[in-house]
Design a protein around this motif. Structure first.
Motif, PDB file in Angstrom:
ATOM      1  N   VAL A 150      -7.894   2.068  -2.775  1.00  0.00           N
ATOM      2  CA  VAL A 150      -8.665   1.449  -1.697  1.00  0.00           C
ATOM      3  C   VAL A 150      -9.371   2.470  -0.809  1.00  0.00           C
ATOM      4  CG1 VAL A 150      -7.461  -0.748  -1.598  1.00  0.00           C
ATOM      5  CG2 VAL A 150      -6.579   1.165  -0.309  1.00  0.00           C
ATOM      6  N   SER A 151      -8.894   3.700  -0.780  1.00  0.00           N
ATOM      7  CA  SER A 151      -9.620   4.745  -0.065  1.00  0.00           C
ATOM      8  C   SER A 151      -9.241   6.106  -0.628  1.00  0.00           C
ATOM      9  CB  SER A 151      -9.337   4.693   1.436  1.00  0.00           C
ATOM     10  OG  SER A 151      -8.037   5.118   1.709  1.00  0.00           O
ATOM     11  N   TYR A 182      -5.130  -0.725  -7.421  1.00  0.00           N
ATOM     12  CA  TYR A 182      -6.462  -0.361  -6.955  1.00  0.00           C
ATOM     13  C   TYR A 182      -6.393   0.809  -5.984  1.00  0.00           C
ATOM     14  CZ  TYR A 182      -7.209  -5.267  -8.235  1.00  0.00           C
ATOM     15  OH  TYR A 182      -7.234  -6.463  -8.899  1.00  0.00           O
ATOM     16  N   GLU A 226      -3.387   0.362  -3.479  1.00  0.00           N
ATOM     17  CA  GLU A 226      -2.799  -0.956  -3.261  1.00  0.00           C
ATOM     18  C   GLU A 226      -2.294  -1.510  -4.585  1.00  0.00           C
ATOM     19  OE1 GLU A 226      -3.871  -5.381  -1.563  1.00  0.00           O
ATOM     20  OE2 GLU A 226      -5.171  -3.701  -1.075  1.00  0.00           O
ATOM     21  N   LYS A 271       0.842  -1.186   0.000  1.00  0.00           N
ATOM     22  CA  LYS A 271       0.000   0.000   0.000  1.00  0.00           C
ATOM     23  C   LYS A 271       0.876   1.235   0.000  1.00  0.00           C
ATOM     24  CE  LYS A 271      -4.029  -1.961   2.131  1.00  0.00           C
ATOM     25  NZ  LYS A 271      -4.997  -1.939   3.214  1.00  0.00           N
TER      26      LYS A 271
END
Length: 74
Positions: free
Chosen positions: A59-60, A57, A70, A2
């Motif tokens: 993720v937040s 991706y 990520e 991450k």
């Protein structure tokens, strides 16, 4: 793995600047409309790390300039 990403939208060119081991500043040409900037961030990060886009991706932080991304396989 991450990483933390700060995004600058509507930039002159797409670019990635490494701040430290887990923090990056990403400039994207795309506007923050309809997820265009998020898609551009994923593509630019994938290209920077030499990974397929399908492995990257958000993720937040979908509606924020600060995001957590990520990268699968790192």
């Amino acid at each position: 793995m991450k990483i933390f990403v700060y995004v600058k939208t509507n930039a002159r060119e797409n670019a990635v600047e490494k701040i430290d081991d887990t923090t990056y500043k990403v400039s994207v040409k795309a506007p923050p409309v309809d997820g265009k900037a998020n898609t551009a961030v994923e593509e630019i990060i994938a290209d920077y790390f030499k990974f397929p886009k399908s492995k990257v991706y958000i993720v937040s932080g979908f509606k924020s300039k600060s995001k957590v991304v990520e990268i699968s396989g790192l």
